[in-house]
Design an enzyme around this catalytic site. Structure first.
Site, PDB file in Angstrom:
ATOM      1  N   THR A  75      -3.637   5.630   3.564  1.00  0.00           N
ATOM      2  CA  THR A  75      -2.358   6.199   3.122  1.00  0.00           C
ATOM      3  C   THR A  75      -2.481   6.960   1.809  1.00  0.00           C
ATOM      4  O   THR A  75      -1.718   7.877   1.553  1.00  0.00           O
ATOM      5  CB  THR A  75      -1.298   5.068   3.035  1.00  0.00           C
ATOM      6  OG1 THR A  75      -1.482   4.193   4.139  1.00  0.00           O
ATOM      7  CG2 THR A  75       0.098   5.602   3.100  1.00  0.00           C
ATOM      8  N   LYS A  80       0.844  -1.218   0.000  1.00  0.00           N
ATOM      9  CA  LYS A  80       0.000   0.000   0.000  1.00  0.00           C
ATOM     10  C   LYS A  80       0.867   1.252   0.000  1.00  0.00           C
ATOM     11  O   LYS A  80       0.452   2.297  -0.497  1.00  0.00           O
ATOM     12  CB  LYS A  80      -1.001  -0.029   1.152  1.00  0.00           C
ATOM     13  CG  LYS A  80      -0.408   0.009   2.569  1.00  0.00           C
ATOM     14  CD  LYS A  80      -0.139   1.390   3.102  1.00  0.00           C
ATOM     15  CE  LYS A  80       0.660   1.357   4.382  1.00  0.00           C
ATOM     16  NZ  LYS A  80       1.025   2.685   4.895  1.00  0.00           N
TER      17      LYS A  80
HETATM   18  O1  13P Z   1       1.522   3.139   7.711  1.00  0.00           O
HETATM   19  C1  13P Z   1       1.067   4.213   7.997  1.00  0.00           C
HETATM   20  C2  13P Z   1      -0.384   4.422   8.202  1.00  0.00           C
HETATM   21  O2  13P Z   1      -1.061   3.203   8.364  1.00  0.00           O
HETATM   22  C3  13P Z   1       1.957   5.389   8.050  1.00  0.00           C
HETATM   23  O3  13P Z   1       2.105   5.839   6.762  1.00  0.00           O
HETATM   24  P1  13P Z   1       3.395   6.638   6.309  1.00  0.00           P
HETATM   25  O4  13P Z   1       4.599   5.766   6.614  1.00  0.00           O
HETATM   26  O5  13P Z   1       3.184   6.881   4.866  1.00  0.00           O
HETATM   27  O6  13P Z   1       3.435   7.913   7.114  1.00  0.00           O
END
Ligand code: 13P
Ligand code: NDP
Length: 302
Positions: A224, A167
Protein backbone atom coordinates in the site's frame (compact mmCIF):
# COMPACT_ATOMS: atom_id res chain seq x y z
CA UNK A 1 -14.66 -13.95 -9.21
CA UNK A 2 -11.78 -16.09 -8.04
CA UNK A 3 -13.94 -18.12 -5.61
CA UNK A 4 -16.25 -19.07 -8.49
CA UNK A 5 -13.49 -21.51 -9.52
CA UNK A 6 -14.41 -23.54 -6.40
CA UNK A 7 -18.19 -23.58 -6.93
CA UNK A 8 -21.29 -21.40 -7.17
CA UNK A 9 -21.10 -17.97 -5.51
CA UNK A 10 -23.91 -15.57 -4.65
CA UNK A 11 -23.03 -11.87 -4.81
CA UNK A 12 -25.37 -9.60 -2.84
CA UNK A 13 -25.54 -5.83 -3.28
CA UNK A 14 -27.79 -3.33 -1.56
CA UNK A 15 -28.85 -1.39 -4.65
CA UNK A 16 -31.51 -3.22 -6.70
CA UNK A 17 -30.87 -1.06 -9.80
CA UNK A 18 -27.16 -1.90 -9.63
CA UNK A 19 -28.00 -5.58 -9.24
CA UNK A 20 -30.25 -5.50 -12.33
CA UNK A 21 -27.43 -3.82 -14.27
CA UNK A 22 -24.94 -6.52 -13.18
CA UNK A 23 -27.41 -9.31 -14.00
CA UNK A 24 -27.81 -8.08 -17.57
CA UNK A 25 -24.25 -6.91 -18.31
CA UNK A 26 -22.51 -9.66 -16.26
CA UNK A 27 -20.08 -6.97 -15.10
CA UNK A 28 -19.82 -4.61 -12.13
CA UNK A 29 -18.92 -1.48 -14.04
CA UNK A 30 -19.35 0.79 -11.01
CA UNK A 31 -16.91 -1.03 -8.79
CA UNK A 32 -14.74 -3.41 -10.85
CA UNK A 33 -14.82 -2.35 -14.50
CA UNK A 34 -13.52 -4.70 -17.23
CA UNK A 35 -14.17 -7.85 -15.20
CA UNK A 36 -16.68 -10.39 -16.50
CA UNK A 37 -18.59 -12.21 -13.76
CA UNK A 38 -18.22 -16.00 -14.19
CA UNK A 39 -21.40 -17.93 -15.06
CA UNK A 40 -21.74 -19.49 -11.62
CA UNK A 41 -21.81 -16.10 -9.85
CA UNK A 42 -25.45 -15.22 -9.25
CA UNK A 43 -26.17 -11.60 -8.34
CA UNK A 44 -29.05 -10.73 -6.03
CA UNK A 45 -30.50 -7.83 -4.06
CA UNK A 46 -32.37 -10.29 -1.80
CA UNK A 47 -30.58 -10.67 1.52
CA UNK A 48 -32.54 -13.91 2.17
CA UNK A 49 -31.00 -15.52 -0.93
CA UNK A 50 -27.53 -14.31 -0.01
CA UNK A 51 -27.62 -15.61 3.55
CA UNK A 52 -28.49 -19.24 2.75
CA UNK A 53 -24.82 -20.28 2.53
CA UNK A 54 -22.93 -21.23 5.72
CA UNK A 55 -19.96 -18.99 4.83
CA UNK A 56 -20.47 -15.30 4.07
CA UNK A 57 -17.76 -12.82 3.05
CA UNK A 58 -18.41 -9.25 4.22
CA UNK A 59 -16.76 -6.76 1.84
CA UNK A 60 -17.87 -3.24 2.62
CA UNK A 61 -16.20 -0.09 3.95
CA UNK A 62 -15.34 -0.46 7.64
CA UNK A 63 -17.53 2.39 8.87
CA UNK A 64 -20.58 0.65 7.27
CA UNK A 65 -20.03 -2.75 8.84
CA UNK A 66 -21.50 -2.07 12.30
CA UNK A 67 -24.81 -0.89 10.84
CA UNK A 68 -24.97 -3.85 8.44
CA UNK A 69 -24.33 -6.38 11.22
CA UNK A 70 -26.91 -4.85 13.52
CA UNK A 71 -29.54 -4.68 10.75
CA UNK A 72 -29.06 -8.34 9.74
CA UNK A 73 -27.93 -9.93 13.04
CA UNK A 74 -30.78 -12.47 13.14
CA UNK A 75 -29.96 -13.81 9.65
CA UNK A 76 -26.25 -14.00 10.41
CA UNK A 77 -26.52 -16.12 13.57
CA UNK A 78 -24.68 -19.44 13.26
CA UNK A 79 -22.84 -18.42 10.06
CA UNK A 80 -19.12 -18.16 9.43
CA UNK A 81 -18.61 -14.45 8.75
CA UNK A 82 -15.36 -13.63 6.97
CA UNK A 83 -14.59 -9.91 7.16
CA UNK A 84 -12.69 -8.54 4.16
CA UNK A 85 -12.65 -4.95 5.44
CA UNK A 86 -9.63 -3.06 6.78
CA UNK A 87 -10.11 -0.47 9.47
CA UNK A 88 -11.23 0.43 12.96
CA UNK A 89 -14.84 1.40 13.66
CA UNK A 90 -14.86 5.02 14.81
CA UNK A 91 -17.89 4.65 17.06
CA UNK A 92 -16.66 1.67 19.06
CA UNK A 93 -12.89 1.51 18.43
CA UNK A 94 -13.37 -2.13 17.32
CA UNK A 95 -11.89 -4.00 14.37
CA UNK A 96 -13.99 -6.20 12.02
CA UNK A 97 -13.90 -9.47 13.99
CA UNK A 98 -14.53 -7.63 17.27
CA UNK A 99 -17.55 -5.92 15.68
CA UNK A 100 -18.87 -9.28 14.45
CA UNK A 101 -18.42 -10.85 17.89
CA UNK A 102 -20.31 -7.97 19.52
CA UNK A 103 -23.20 -7.85 17.02
CA UNK A 104 -23.49 -11.58 16.21
CA UNK A 105 -22.13 -13.57 19.17
CA UNK A 106 -23.45 -16.84 17.69
CA UNK A 107 -21.51 -16.42 14.45
CA UNK A 108 -17.93 -17.60 13.81
CA UNK A 109 -15.81 -14.55 13.00
CA UNK A 110 -12.81 -14.66 10.67
CA UNK A 111 -10.80 -12.10 8.75
CA UNK A 112 -9.30 -12.34 5.27
CA UNK A 113 -6.65 -9.68 4.81
CA UNK A 114 -3.26 -8.99 3.27
CA UNK A 115 -1.61 -7.45 0.21
CA UNK A 116 -4.18 -7.63 -2.59
CA UNK A 117 -5.86 -5.30 -4.99
CA UNK A 118 -9.33 -6.52 -5.99
CA UNK A 119 -8.46 -5.95 -9.66
CA UNK A 120 -5.35 -8.17 -9.37
CA UNK A 121 -7.31 -11.02 -7.74
CA UNK A 122 -10.07 -10.78 -10.35
CA UNK A 123 -7.44 -10.97 -13.15
CA UNK A 124 -6.12 -14.19 -11.64
CA UNK A 125 -2.75 -12.69 -10.73
CA UNK A 126 -0.93 -14.60 -7.95
CA UNK A 127 -1.95 -13.32 -4.48
CA UNK A 128 -1.27 -14.48 -0.90
CA UNK A 129 -3.43 -13.51 2.08
CA UNK A 130 -3.87 -14.23 5.76
CA UNK A 131 -7.07 -15.97 6.92
CA UNK A 132 -7.32 -15.49 10.68
CA UNK A 133 -9.84 -16.99 13.08
CA UNK A 134 -9.64 -17.58 16.84
CA UNK A 135 -10.62 -21.23 16.25
CA UNK A 136 -9.05 -23.70 13.84
CA UNK A 137 -9.87 -22.65 10.26
CA UNK A 138 -8.08 -25.24 8.14
CA UNK A 139 -11.27 -26.33 6.32
CA UNK A 140 -12.18 -22.71 5.63
CA UNK A 141 -8.64 -22.08 4.37
CA UNK A 142 -9.08 -24.87 1.79
CA UNK A 143 -12.55 -23.67 0.85
CA UNK A 144 -11.42 -20.08 0.18
CA UNK A 145 -8.08 -20.81 -1.52
CA UNK A 146 -7.98 -20.96 -5.31
CA UNK A 147 -5.19 -21.83 -7.76
CA UNK A 148 -4.09 -18.17 -7.77
CA UNK A 149 -5.25 -17.02 -4.31
CA UNK A 150 -3.07 -18.65 -1.65
CA UNK A 151 -4.27 -18.33 1.95
CA UNK A 152 -2.10 -18.74 5.03
CA UNK A 153 -4.05 -19.44 8.22
CA UNK A 154 -3.57 -17.78 11.59
CA UNK A 155 -5.22 -17.95 15.01
CA UNK A 156 -4.52 -14.27 15.69
CA UNK A 157 -7.46 -12.31 14.22
CA UNK A 158 -6.64 -9.28 16.37
CA UNK A 159 -3.12 -9.05 14.93
CA UNK A 160 -4.37 -9.61 11.38
CA UNK A 161 -7.06 -6.94 11.58
CA UNK A 162 -4.82 -4.41 13.30
CA UNK A 163 -2.13 -4.87 10.61
CA UNK A 164 -4.70 -4.34 7.85
CA UNK A 165 -6.17 -1.27 9.52
CA UNK A 166 -2.94 0.43 10.54
CA UNK A 167 -1.07 0.00 7.25
CA UNK A 168 -3.64 2.24 5.55
CA UNK A 169 -2.72 5.09 7.91
CA UNK A 170 0.97 4.72 7.14
CA UNK A 171 0.16 4.48 3.41
CA UNK A 172 -1.48 7.91 3.59
CA UNK A 173 1.71 9.25 5.21
CA UNK A 174 3.83 7.60 2.46
CA UNK A 175 1.60 9.22 -0.17
CA UNK A 176 1.99 12.62 1.48
CA UNK A 177 5.78 12.26 1.38
CA UNK A 178 5.77 11.43 -2.34
CA UNK A 179 3.12 14.06 -3.19
CA UNK A 180 5.07 16.75 -1.35
CA UNK A 181 8.30 15.75 -3.13
CA UNK A 182 10.09 14.72 0.07
CA UNK A 183 11.72 11.73 -1.62
CA UNK A 184 11.98 7.94 -1.58
CA UNK A 185 14.41 7.93 1.36
CA UNK A 186 11.83 9.72 3.52
CA UNK A 187 9.19 7.22 2.42
CA UNK A 188 11.39 4.29 3.45
CA UNK A 189 11.98 5.94 6.83
CA UNK A 190 8.23 6.47 7.33
CA UNK A 191 7.41 2.89 6.34
CA UNK A 192 9.96 1.53 8.82
CA UNK A 193 9.04 3.83 11.70
CA UNK A 194 5.38 3.32 10.73
CA UNK A 195 5.84 -0.42 11.10
CA UNK A 196 7.42 0.20 14.52
CA UNK A 197 4.41 2.15 15.74
CA UNK A 198 1.93 -0.31 14.18
CA UNK A 199 3.65 -3.11 16.09
CA UNK A 200 3.84 -1.09 19.32
CA UNK A 201 0.07 -0.54 19.43
CA UNK A 202 -0.83 -4.03 18.22
CA UNK A 203 1.39 -5.75 20.79
CA UNK A 204 -0.01 -3.55 23.56
CA UNK A 205 -3.51 -4.62 22.54
CA UNK A 206 -2.56 -8.32 22.67
CA UNK A 207 -1.59 -9.14 19.06
CA UNK A 208 1.37 -11.37 18.19
CA UNK A 209 4.57 -9.91 16.73
CA UNK A 210 4.78 -12.62 14.04
CA UNK A 211 1.33 -11.67 12.73
CA UNK A 212 2.44 -8.06 12.29
CA UNK A 213 5.53 -9.30 10.43
CA UNK A 214 3.37 -11.38 8.08
CA UNK A 215 1.19 -10.75 5.02
CA UNK A 216 -1.54 -8.89 6.92
CA UNK A 217 0.93 -6.41 8.45
CA UNK A 218 4.33 -5.93 6.85
CA UNK A 219 3.19 -7.43 3.53
CA UNK A 220 0.24 -5.11 3.11
CA UNK A 221 2.24 -2.13 4.39
CA UNK A 222 4.77 -2.63 1.60
CA UNK A 223 2.09 -2.95 -1.09
CA UNK A 224 0.00 0.00 0.00
CA UNK A 225 2.91 2.39 0.59
CA UNK A 226 4.47 1.70 -2.81
CA UNK A 227 1.62 1.29 -5.29
CA UNK A 228 -0.32 4.01 -7.05
CA UNK A 229 -3.15 1.46 -7.27
CA UNK A 230 -3.78 2.15 -3.57
CA UNK A 231 -6.49 4.68 -2.76
CA UNK A 232 -4.92 5.44 0.62
CA UNK A 233 -1.56 6.16 -1.03
CA UNK A 234 -3.19 8.29 -3.76
CA UNK A 235 -5.22 10.22 -1.17
CA UNK A 236 -1.97 11.00 0.69
CA UNK A 237 -0.27 11.97 -2.56
CA UNK A 238 -3.05 14.50 -3.31
CA UNK A 239 -2.83 15.82 0.25
CA UNK A 240 0.95 16.24 -0.08
CA UNK A 241 0.61 18.00 -3.42
CA UNK A 242 -2.21 20.25 -2.18
CA UNK A 243 -4.64 18.75 -4.72
CA UNK A 244 -8.30 17.73 -4.35
CA UNK A 245 -9.28 14.08 -4.06
CA UNK A 246 -12.64 12.53 -5.06
CA UNK A 247 -14.58 12.51 -1.76
CA UNK A 248 -16.68 9.48 -2.84
CA UNK A 249 -13.61 7.22 -2.99
CA UNK A 250 -13.23 4.82 -0.06
CA UNK A 251 -10.09 5.82 1.88
CA UNK A 252 -10.15 3.65 5.01
CA UNK A 253 -7.05 5.22 6.58
CA UNK A 254 -8.74 8.56 7.29
CA UNK A 255 -11.29 7.30 9.84
CA UNK A 256 -8.78 4.72 11.10
CA UNK A 257 -6.17 7.42 11.81
CA UNK A 258 -8.73 9.23 13.93
CA UNK A 259 -9.75 6.04 15.77
CA UNK A 260 -6.08 5.06 16.26
CA UNK A 261 -5.16 8.42 17.75
CA UNK A 262 -7.86 7.98 20.39
CA UNK A 263 -6.91 4.35 21.05
CA UNK A 264 -3.18 5.13 21.30
CA UNK A 265 -3.74 8.03 23.67
CA UNK A 266 -6.02 5.92 25.87
CA UNK A 267 -3.42 3.12 26.01
CA UNK A 268 -0.44 5.46 26.43
CA UNK A 269 1.20 4.27 23.18
CA UNK A 270 3.25 6.76 21.16
CA UNK A 271 2.06 6.88 17.53
CA UNK A 272 3.49 10.08 16.09
CA UNK A 273 2.91 9.22 12.41
CA UNK A 274 -0.73 8.17 12.89
CA UNK A 275 -1.34 11.30 14.95
CA UNK A 276 0.10 13.45 12.13
CA UNK A 277 -2.02 11.66 9.53
CA UNK A 278 -5.16 12.34 11.57
CA UNK A 279 -4.22 16.03 11.88
CA UNK A 280 -3.29 16.32 8.17
CA UNK A 281 -6.52 14.63 7.00
CA UNK A 282 -8.52 17.14 9.02
CA UNK A 283 -6.34 20.03 7.76
CA UNK A 284 -5.33 20.89 11.33
CA UNK A 285 -1.65 21.02 10.33
CA UNK A 286 0.34 21.73 7.15
CA UNK A 287 2.58 19.16 5.48
CA UNK A 288 5.73 21.13 6.26
CA UNK A 289 4.73 21.54 9.93
CA UNK A 290 3.99 17.79 10.13
CA UNK A 291 7.40 16.92 8.63
CA UNK A 292 9.10 19.38 10.95
CA UNK A 293 7.28 17.98 13.99
CA UNK A 294 8.38 14.41 13.15
CA UNK A 295 11.99 15.43 12.44
CA UNK A 296 12.35 17.44 15.65
CA UNK A 297 11.26 14.67 18.03
CA UNK A 298 13.91 13.83 20.66
CA UNK A 299 16.65 11.54 19.33
CA UNK A 300 16.36 7.97 20.59
CA UNK A 301 17.62 4.40 20.29
CA UNK A 302 16.15 2.45 17.35
O1 13P B 1 -5.95 -3.00 1.02
C1 13P B 1 -5.60 -2.84 -0.12
C2 13P B 1 -4.44 -3.56 -0.68
O2 13P B 1 -4.06 -4.65 0.12
C3 13P B 1 -6.27 -1.83 -0.95
O3 13P B 1 -5.70 -0.62 -0.65
P1 13P B 1 -6.50 0.74 -0.84
O4 13P B 1 -7.77 0.63 -0.02
O5 13P B 1 -5.56 1.78 -0.35
O6 13P B 1 -6.81 0.88 -2.30
N1 NDP C 1 -10.59 -2.77 -3.35
C1 NDP C 1 -9.54 -3.45 -2.94
O1 NDP C 1 -8.59 -3.69 -3.68
C2 NDP C 1 -9.49 -3.97 -1.54
C3 NDP C 1 -10.39 -3.57 -0.57
N2 NDP C 1 -10.30 -4.08 0.69
C4 NDP C 1 -11.21 -3.63 1.74
O2 NDP C 1 -12.56 -3.93 1.41
C5 NDP C 1 -13.42 -2.98 2.02
C6 NDP C 1 -14.37 -2.47 0.95
O3 NDP C 1 -13.58 -1.81 -0.01
P1 NDP C 1 -13.99 -1.69 -1.55
O4 NDP C 1 -14.91 -2.77 -1.96
O5 NDP C 1 -12.76 -1.49 -2.33
O6 NDP C 1 -14.79 -0.32 -1.48
P2 NDP C 1 -15.70 0.34 -2.57
O7 NDP C 1 -15.95 1.71 -2.07
O8 NDP C 1 -15.13 0.13 -3.94
O9 NDP C 1 -17.03 -0.50 -2.54
C7 NDP C 1 -17.76 -0.58 -1.36
C8 NDP C 1 -18.81 -1.64 -1.54
O10 NDP C 1 -19.53 -1.77 -0.29
C9 NDP C 1 -20.91 -1.52 -0.54
N3 NDP C 1 -21.51 -0.88 0.63
C10 NDP C 1 -21.23 0.33 1.13
N4 NDP C 1 -21.98 0.57 2.22
C11 NDP C 1 -22.75 -0.52 2.39
C12 NDP C 1 -23.75 -0.87 3.32
N5 NDP C 1 -24.10 -0.05 4.31
N6 NDP C 1 -24.36 -2.06 3.19
C13 NDP C 1 -24.01 -2.88 2.20
N7 NDP C 1 -23.08 -2.62 1.27
C14 NDP C 1 -22.46 -1.45 1.38
C15 NDP C 1 -20.94 -0.63 -1.77
O11 NDP C 1 -22.18 -0.70 -2.37
P3 NDP C 1 -22.65 0.44 -3.42
O12 NDP C 1 -21.97 0.10 -4.72
O13 NDP C 1 -24.12 0.31 -3.44
O14 NDP C 1 -22.19 1.77 -2.89
C16 NDP C 1 -19.83 -1.27 -2.60
O15 NDP C 1 -20.27 -2.45 -3.22
C17 NDP C 1 -12.53 -1.89 2.61
O16 NDP C 1 -12.42 -2.06 3.98
C18 NDP C 1 -11.19 -2.11 1.92
O17 NDP C 1 -10.10 -1.72 2.74
C19 NDP C 1 -9.37 -4.99 1.04
C20 NDP C 1 -8.45 -5.43 0.11
C21 NDP C 1 -8.43 -4.93 -1.22
Amino acid sequence: VTLAQNGPVTLWARDAAHVAEMQSSRRNDRRLPMTVLPENVSVTAEIEAATQAPVLLLAMPMQQMGGFLTAHAARLAGKTLVACSKGIDLTTGRGPTELIAAACPDARAAILTGPSFAADIARGLPTALTLACAEDCEALQTQLSTPTLRLYRSTDPLGAELGGALKNVIAIAAGVVIGAGLGDSARAALMTRGFAEMSRLALRLGARAETLAGLSGFGDLVLTCTSAQSRNFRFGQALGAGEDFDPTTTVEGVATAKAVSVLAQRRGVEMPIATMVAALSEHRITVSDAAQALLSRPLKEE
